[in-house]
Motif scaffolding. Structure first.
Motif, PDB file in Angstrom:
ATOM      1  N   THR A 192      16.939  24.103 109.716  1.00 27.56           N
ATOM      2  CA  THR A 192      17.734  25.034 109.881  1.00 27.56           C
ATOM      3  C   THR A 192      18.028  25.168 111.192  1.00 27.56           C
ATOM      4  O   THR A 192      17.577  25.009 112.064  1.00 27.56           O
ATOM      5  CB  THR A 192      16.277  25.908 110.126  1.00 27.56           C
ATOM      6  N   THR A 193      18.477  26.701 111.658  1.00 28.28           N
ATOM      7  CA  THR A 193      19.016  26.994 113.106  1.00 28.28           C
ATOM      8  C   THR A 193      18.601  28.333 113.248  1.00 28.28           C
ATOM      9  O   THR A 193      18.767  29.485 112.300  1.00 28.28           O
ATOM     10  CB  THR A 193      20.933  27.010 113.198  1.00 28.28           C
ATOM     11  N   SER A 194      19.174  28.711 114.306  1.00 27.11           N
ATOM     12  CA  SER A 194      18.643  30.626 114.605  1.00 27.11           C
ATOM     13  C   SER A 194      19.000  30.396 116.430  1.00 27.11           C
ATOM     14  O   SER A 194      18.849  29.592 116.698  1.00 27.11           O
ATOM     15  CB  SER A 194      17.167  30.950 113.954  1.00 27.11           C
ATOM     16  N   ASN A 195      18.865  31.855 116.234  1.00 24.84           N
ATOM     17  CA  ASN A 195      18.418  32.150 118.217  1.00 24.84           C
ATOM     18  C   ASN A 195      17.105  32.559 118.095  1.00 24.84           C
ATOM     19  O   ASN A 195      17.552  33.751 119.503  1.00 24.84           O
ATOM     20  CB  ASN A 195      20.322  33.089 118.485  1.00 24.84           C
ATOM     21  N   LYS A 196      16.342  33.096 117.634  1.00 25.56           N
ATOM     22  CA  LYS A 196      15.151  33.447 117.732  1.00 25.56           C
ATOM     23  C   LYS A 196      13.626  32.796 117.407  1.00 25.56           C
ATOM     24  O   LYS A 196      14.186  31.160 116.414  1.00 25.56           O
ATOM     25  CB  LYS A 196      15.154  34.877 116.610  1.00 25.56           C
ATOM     26  N   ARG A 197      12.749  32.253 117.795  1.00 23.30           N
ATOM     27  CA  ARG A 197      11.771  31.646 117.369  1.00 23.30           C
ATOM     28  C   ARG A 197      10.666  32.365 115.914  1.00 23.30           C
ATOM     29  O   ARG A 197       9.800  31.462 115.792  1.00 23.30           O
ATOM     30  CB  ARG A 197      10.687  31.996 118.958  1.00 23.30           C
ATOM     31  N   ASP A 198      11.347  33.108 115.901  1.00 26.63           N
ATOM     32  CA  ASP A 198      10.085  33.868 114.673  1.00 26.63           C
ATOM     33  C   ASP A 198      10.389  33.097 113.507  1.00 26.63           C
ATOM     34  O   ASP A 198       9.440  32.838 112.355  1.00 26.63           O
ATOM     35  CB  ASP A 198      10.566  35.127 114.651  1.00 26.63           C
ATOM     36  N   ILE A 199      11.507  31.892 112.887  1.00 28.20           N
ATOM     37  CA  ILE A 199      11.200  31.567 111.998  1.00 28.20           C
ATOM     38  C   ILE A 199      10.508  30.269 112.460  1.00 28.20           C
ATOM     39  O   ILE A 199      10.182  29.668 111.794  1.00 28.20           O
ATOM     40  CB  ILE A 199      13.007  30.988 111.497  1.00 28.20           C
ATOM     41  N   GLY A 205       3.678  26.229 110.993  1.00 23.84           N
ATOM     42  CA  GLY A 205       2.392  25.972 109.943  1.00 23.84           C
ATOM     43  C   GLY A 205       2.845  24.835 108.673  1.00 23.84           C
ATOM     44  O   GLY A 205       2.237  23.373 109.081  1.00 23.84           O
ATOM     45  N   PRO A 206       2.647  25.202 107.822  1.00 18.21           N
ATOM     46  CA  PRO A 206       3.181  25.066 106.641  1.00 18.21           C
ATOM     47  C   PRO A 206       3.846  23.451 106.434  1.00 18.21           C
ATOM     48  O   PRO A 206       3.149  23.215 106.038  1.00 18.21           O
ATOM     49  CB  PRO A 206       3.896  26.383 105.905  1.00 18.21           C
ATOM     50  N   ALA A 208       4.414  21.375 108.630  1.00 15.59           N
ATOM     51  CA  ALA A 208       4.025  21.219 109.082  1.00 15.59           C
ATOM     52  C   ALA A 208       2.851  19.323 108.020  1.00 15.59           C
ATOM     53  O   ALA A 208       2.477  18.334 108.451  1.00 15.59           O
ATOM     54  CB  ALA A 208       2.544  20.891 110.648  1.00 15.59           C
ATOM     55  N   GLU A 209       2.226  20.473 107.756  1.00 18.53           N
ATOM     56  CA  GLU A 209       1.252  20.021 106.334  1.00 18.53           C
ATOM     57  C   GLU A 209       2.770  19.619 105.393  1.00 18.53           C
ATOM     58  O   GLU A 209       2.015  18.050 104.403  1.00 18.53           O
ATOM     59  CB  GLU A 209       1.040  20.632 105.578  1.00 18.53           C
ATOM     60  N   ARG A 210       4.079  18.879 105.854  1.00 20.72           N
ATOM     61  CA  ARG A 210       4.550  18.212 104.678  1.00 20.72           C
ATOM     62  C   ARG A 210       4.743  16.921 105.016  1.00 20.72           C
ATOM     63  O   ARG A 210       5.808  15.967 104.506  1.00 20.72           O
ATOM     64  CB  ARG A 210       5.527  18.801 103.890  1.00 20.72           C
ATOM     65  N   GLY A 211       5.694  17.077 106.156  1.00 20.96           N
ATOM     66  CA  GLY A 211       5.578  16.021 107.648  1.00 20.96           C
ATOM     67  C   GLY A 211       6.304  16.645 108.646  1.00 20.96           C
ATOM     68  O   GLY A 211       5.486  17.056 109.529  1.00 20.96           O
ATOM     69  N   PRO A 212       6.526  15.595 109.900  1.00 19.85           N
ATOM     70  CA  PRO A 212       7.095  15.781 110.869  1.00 19.85           C
ATOM     71  C   PRO A 212       7.891  17.058 111.091  1.00 19.85           C
ATOM     72  O   PRO A 212       8.842  17.178 110.492  1.00 19.85           O
ATOM     73  CB  PRO A 212       7.418  14.597 111.711  1.00 19.85           C
ATOM     74  N   VAL A 213       7.573  17.697 111.826  1.00 17.13           N
ATOM     75  CA  VAL A 213       8.037  18.442 112.602  1.00 17.13           C
ATOM     76  C   VAL A 213       8.733  18.753 114.362  1.00 17.13           C
ATOM     77  O   VAL A 213       8.910  17.878 115.155  1.00 17.13           O
ATOM     78  CB  VAL A 213       7.377  20.350 113.354  1.00 17.13           C
ATOM     79  N   PRO A 559       2.326  32.961  97.474  1.00 15.82           N
ATOM     80  CA  PRO A 559       1.856  31.778  97.470  1.00 15.82           C
ATOM     81  C   PRO A 559       1.149  32.033  98.815  1.00 15.82           C
ATOM     82  O   PRO A 559       0.385  30.990  99.469  1.00 15.82           O
ATOM     83  CB  PRO A 559       2.149  31.040  96.661  1.00 15.82           C
ATOM     84  N   HIS A 560       2.029  31.649 100.073  1.00 15.58           N
ATOM     85  CA  HIS A 560       2.317  31.646 101.313  1.00 15.58           C
ATOM     86  C   HIS A 560       1.820  32.006 102.102  1.00 15.58           C
ATOM     87  O   HIS A 560       1.771  32.493 103.768  1.00 15.58           O
ATOM     88  CB  HIS A 560       3.518  30.706 101.926  1.00 15.58           C
ATOM     89  N   ASP A 561       0.930  33.479 102.140  1.00 16.28           N
ATOM     90  CA  ASP A 561       0.180  34.739 102.656  1.00 16.28           C
ATOM     91  C   ASP A 561      -0.942  34.163 104.505  1.00 16.28           C
ATOM     92  O   ASP A 561       0.036  34.046 105.081  1.00 16.28           O
ATOM     93  CB  ASP A 561      -0.325  35.817 102.378  1.00 16.28           C
ATOM     94  N   ALA A 562      -1.387  33.154 103.256  1.00 12.41           N
ATOM     95  CA  ALA A 562      -2.406  32.893 104.584  1.00 12.41           C
ATOM     96  C   ALA A 562      -2.126  31.552 105.558  1.00 12.41           C
ATOM     97  O   ALA A 562      -2.009  31.837 106.561  1.00 12.41           O
ATOM     98  CB  ALA A 562      -3.630  32.091 103.944  1.00 12.41           C
ATOM     99  N   ALA A 563      -0.966  30.482 104.933  1.00 10.73           N
ATOM    100  CA  ALA A 563      -0.693  29.114 105.489  1.00 10.73           C
ATOM    101  C   ALA A 563       0.830  30.269 107.008  1.00 10.73           C
ATOM    102  O   ALA A 563       0.499  29.760 108.205  1.00 10.73           O
ATOM    103  CB  ALA A 563       0.540  28.581 104.621  1.00 10.73           C
ATOM    104  N   VAL A 564       1.472  31.454 105.962  1.00 15.09           N
ATOM    105  CA  VAL A 564       1.836  31.757 107.645  1.00 15.09           C
ATOM    106  C   VAL A 564       1.527  32.572 108.795  1.00 15.09           C
ATOM    107  O   VAL A 564       1.935  32.348 109.540  1.00 15.09           O
ATOM    108  CB  VAL A 564       3.156  32.845 106.497  1.00 15.09           C
ATOM    109  N   ARG A 565       0.065  33.276 108.429  1.00 15.79           N
ATOM    110  CA  ARG A 565      -0.694  34.025 108.761  1.00 15.79           C
ATOM    111  C   ARG A 565      -1.756  32.677 109.944  1.00 15.79           C
ATOM    112  O   ARG A 565      -1.356  33.278 110.598  1.00 15.79           O
ATOM    113  CB  ARG A 565      -1.435  34.655 107.853  1.00 15.79           C
TER     114      ARG A 565
END
Length: 596
Positions: A192-199, A205-206, A208-213, A559-565
Motif C-alpha cells: 500500500t502507498t499513501s502520503n499520510k500515516r493513518d493507514i 497491529g493486525p 503484524a500478526e500475519r507476517g513481517p511489516v 470484526p476488526h474493531d478491537a484489533a484496529v483500536r
C-alpha cells in the motif's frame, strides 16, 4: 442505458390522494370487522354464554347490528378494548418507525430501487465470489469487501480476478470504509502507498500478526526510523529496467500536467538510465548517480558500461559528455532535477547501507512476495523533490517480482493473491505504465485498487486517454462522492442510466372525472446528486452488472474493531482523538441503522 421495459417505475411521489384515502378506508373497515368478530368469539367464550358464533366475519357483524346475535356483555367490551389498545400501539410504533427512518435515510436512497439488485449484481454476491475463489484455489477469503446494497442490504465483494479503481473526494470516508477494510481482509501479502500515516496506524497491529511489516518512510511521514533499507539498483538487472527506473524519477520530478521538453527531458532520461545501469553493474550505491550527474565530464560510468559489454549505452552516455557545452549542460541539468531527492540525507539512509558493518536487514521484493502475509507501507509526501520516485520504484519492483513468481506458479497465477492498495496514487506513485498493465495483473493474482481523489488527478498523471484506459480496465469501479467535475459526473450519470417515471393526473369536466397517465424518462442520479452524494453512500459499477447504490461499511463496529483500536493506541500519537472520532462516526452509523 436502461430500457422502458425493464426499468419502469411509478411516480416517486407515490399514489394519488384519492387512492390513499380509498386504501385507508378499506384497511379501517377490515380492522373494525376483525375486531368485532374477535370480540364476539372470545367474549361469548369468556362469558360462557354457549352462543355459537359462525365463521363468516361479515355475517357476524351484520347479524350483530341487525339484532340476530347478542353482544357478549362486559367480556366483549374487555376484548374489544384490548384489541383497540393493541392496534393503537402497533400503529403508533409503525408511525414512529417510519418518521425516524425517513429522517435518517439519505436523499439518494430512494433511487436505489431503480438501480442494480438481486440478479443484476449476482457476480458481486458472496456466493458467486466464493465460487470463483474456490475455483482459483483461494480458501482463506472469498474476496475484498465493497459494501452493502442500500436496496436489499446484500453484501458485495470483488473477486480475486477483479481490478478496482476508487474515486472519492476528501473527507468521504475512503480510509475508514474502503482502504482499511481491504488491507485487513487481504489473506496474503499487502502493498500500500499513501502520503499520510493513518493507514499505518490503523492496520499495522493486525497485519503484524500475519507476517513481517515493512514501513518505507524516507520523509518521516510516520516518523518511522530507518531500521531497514532497500537498494533500488537491485531492480536494475538490464537496460530495460534501467530505463523503467529512470522513467519513475522523471515522472516524479515533474509537476502534474507539466509538459516535458521534447529534447532535453528525453535526453536527460536516457542519460539517467545509462548512469543507473552503470552504477548497478559497478556495484555502486544509487547516490553515486547524483555525483556523476554533477560532474558532466566524468568518464567512469562510460568505462564501467564498456567493461560489462554495454557498448551502445556507453556510447550514448559518452555522446552526451562530448556534446557542446550548452547542450551538455542542459541535459545534465535536467537529469540532476530528476534525481534531486537523492541529495536528502534522510532519504539516503533508506536506500544506502550505513557503512560496511551495517546490520540492518535489506528488503528484497522477491523474498517479500514469496512469504505470504507480509505488509509493505510506502509513504511519501507529494510534490517535486520528494521521495515519490522511490515509492513508485519500490511499488513496481514488488509488483514485477510478484508477476515473475506468478509466471512460475500453477496456472500462471499467484497461489495467494497479492493485494495492492495504491492510495493517493496520483500524488506519491506516478506509475505511468499502470493503465497499460492493469487488466494483465488481474489474470496473475495481483489485485490492485487505485484510489484517487478526482478524475482530473488521474488525468494529470496518465493523460485523458490513460485515465480512461485505467477506468475501463477496472472490473469494479467505486465512486464515493465529493467530486465537483461536471464532465466526469455527466459520464457517470449516463453509465448509471435512466428510469421511466409513470405519473398520473386527474381532471373533472362537466361532471365526468378523467384520469390520464404520462411516461417521463429521467436520470436515476443526475450530476448534482452525484456531486453531493451523502457520506456513507457510494455508487458501484462492475463488469456485467448494473450500477448499484451501496452503503459503505467502516471498520468501526466490525470484526476488526478491537484489533484496529489496539493498533491505533500503540502507533497513533493522537490515538485518543482518533478513537473519539471513530466512536462518533460509529454512533452516527448505529443510530441511522437502528431506524431502518
Amino acid at each position: 442505458m436502461s430500457s422502458p421495459n425493464n426499468n419502469r417505475r411509478r411516480d416517486p411521489g407515490g399514489l394519488s390522494s384519492e387512492a390513499v384515502l380509498g386504501l385507508v378506508a378499506i384497511f379501517g373497515l377490515a380492522v373494525v370487522v376483525a375486531a368485532l368478530y374477535a370480540a364476539m368469539h372470545l367474549g361469548h367464550r369468556l362469558a360462557g354464554t354457549g352462543v355459537e358464533v359462525p365463521a363468516d366475519p361479515f355475517g357476524v357483524v351484520f347479524g350483530l347490528f341487525g339484532g340476530k346475535y347478542e353482544w357478549p356483555g362486559a367480556a366483549g367490551w374487555w376484548v374489544l378494548g384490548g384489541l383497540v389498545a393493541v392496534v393503537v400501539t402497533l400503529g403508533t410504533l409503525v408511525l414512529v418507525w417510519r418518521a425516524r427512518s425517513a429522517k435518517r435515510r439519505t436523499r439518494v436512497d430512494r433511487q436505489a430501487a431503480y438501480m442494480g439488485r438481486g440478479r443484476d449484481i449476482e457476480d458481486l454476491s458472496r456466493k458467486a465470489v466464493t465460487a470463483k475463489a474456490e475455483r482459483l484455489g483461494v480458501t482463506a477469503a472469498p474476496g475484498l469487501p465493497i459494501g452493502l446494497t442500500v436496496a436489499t442490504r446484500q453484501q458485495l465483494l470483488s473477486s480475486w480476478e477483479d481490478m478496482r479503481i476508487t474515486i472519492a473526494g476528501p473527507r468521504t470516508g475512503k480510509t475508514t470504509s474502503m482502504v482499511v477494510p481491504c488491507i485487513l481482509d487481504a489473506p496474503g501479502s499487502v502493498l500500500t502507498t499513501s502520503n499520510k500515516r493513518d493507514i499505518v496506524d490503523h492496520t499495522r497491529g493486525p497485519r503484524a500478526e500475519r507476517g513481517p511489516v515493512w514501513v518505507f518512510d524516507p520523509q518521516s511521514v510516520a516518523n518511522e526510523p530507518p531500521s531497514w533499507w532497500w537498494n533500488p539498483l537491485t531492480y536494475v538487472t538490464d537496460e530495460v529496467k534501467a530505463a523503467k527506473l529512470a522513467d519513475h524519477f522523471a515522472a516524479g520530478s515533474r509537476d502534474p500536467g507539466a509538459k516535458a521538453d521534447a529534447y532535453f527531458d528525453t535526453a536527460a532520461q536516457d542519460l539517467l538510465a545509462g548512469l543507473l545501469l552503470a552504477a548497478a553493474l559497478g556495484g555502486r550505491p544509487i547516490t553515486q548517480v547524483f555525483t556523476w550527474i554533477t560532474r558532466p565530464t566524468e568518464e567512469e560510468p562510460v568505462e564501467i558500461l564498456r567493461e560489462h559489454g554495454q557498448r551502445l549505452i556507453a556510447d550514448q552516455v559518452a555522446g552526451v559528455i562530448t556534446a557542446p557545452e550548452k547542450q551538455r549542460g542542459g541535459v545534465y541539468g535536467s537529469a540532476q532535477q530528476m534525481v534531486s531527492c537523492l541529495t536528502n540525507r534522510q532519504v539516503a539512509q533508506w536506500v544506502n547501507p550505513l557503512g560496511d558493518d551495517d546490520k540492518r536487514p535489506q528488503f528484497s521484493p522477491e523474498e517479500f512476495v514469496k512469504a505470504d502475509g507480509g505488509t509493505l507501507y510506502s509513504l511519501s509526501r507529494e510534490g517535486r523533490g520528494t521521495a515519490g520516485p522511490l515509492v513508485t520504484a519500490l511499488t513496481v519492483a514488488v509488483v514485477e517480482a510478484a508477476e515473475e513468481l506468478a509466471a512460475r506458479s500453477r496456472g500462471g497465477r499467484l497461489e495467494m493473491p497479492l493485494v495492492g492498495v495504491l492510495d493517493e496514487a496520483a500524488n506519491v506513485c506516478r506509475w505511468r505504465d499502470l493503465p497499460n498493465l492493469y487488466s494483465h495483473y488481474g489474470s496473475r493474482g495481483i489485485v490492485l485498487d487505485t484510489v484517487l481523489q478526482s478524475w482530473s488527478q488521474g488525468a494529470e498523471v496518465w493523460g485523458e486517454a490513460g485515465i480512461k484506459k485505467l477506468w475501463s480496465a477496472s472490473n469494479v469501479k467505486v465512486y464515493g462522492g465529493g467530486v465537483a467535475e461536471v464532465g466526469f459526473l455527466k459520464e457517470l450519470a449516463e453509465l448509471i442510466g435512466d428510469y421511466d417515471r409513470l405519473s398520473s393526473s386527474s381532471s373533472t369536466s362537466r361532471g365526468q372525472r378523467t384520469v390520464s397517465t404520462q411516461l417521463h424518462r429521467e436520470r436515476i442520479l443526475d450530476v448534482d446528486a452525484l456531486s453531493a452524494l451523502p457520506k456513507g453512500r457510494a455508487v458501484v459499477l462492475a463488469s456485467g452488472s448494473r450500477p448499484t447504490l451501496i452503503r459503505t461499511v467502516p471498520w468501526m463496529g466490525g470484526p476488526h474493531d478491537a484489533a484496529v483500536r489496539a493498533s491505533l493506541a500503540a502507533n497513533d500519537p493522537q490515538a485518543e482523538y482518533t478513537m473519539q472520532q471513530a466512536d462518533q462516526e460509529l454512533a452516527a452509523v448505529a443510530a441511522a441503522e437502528a431506524t431502518r
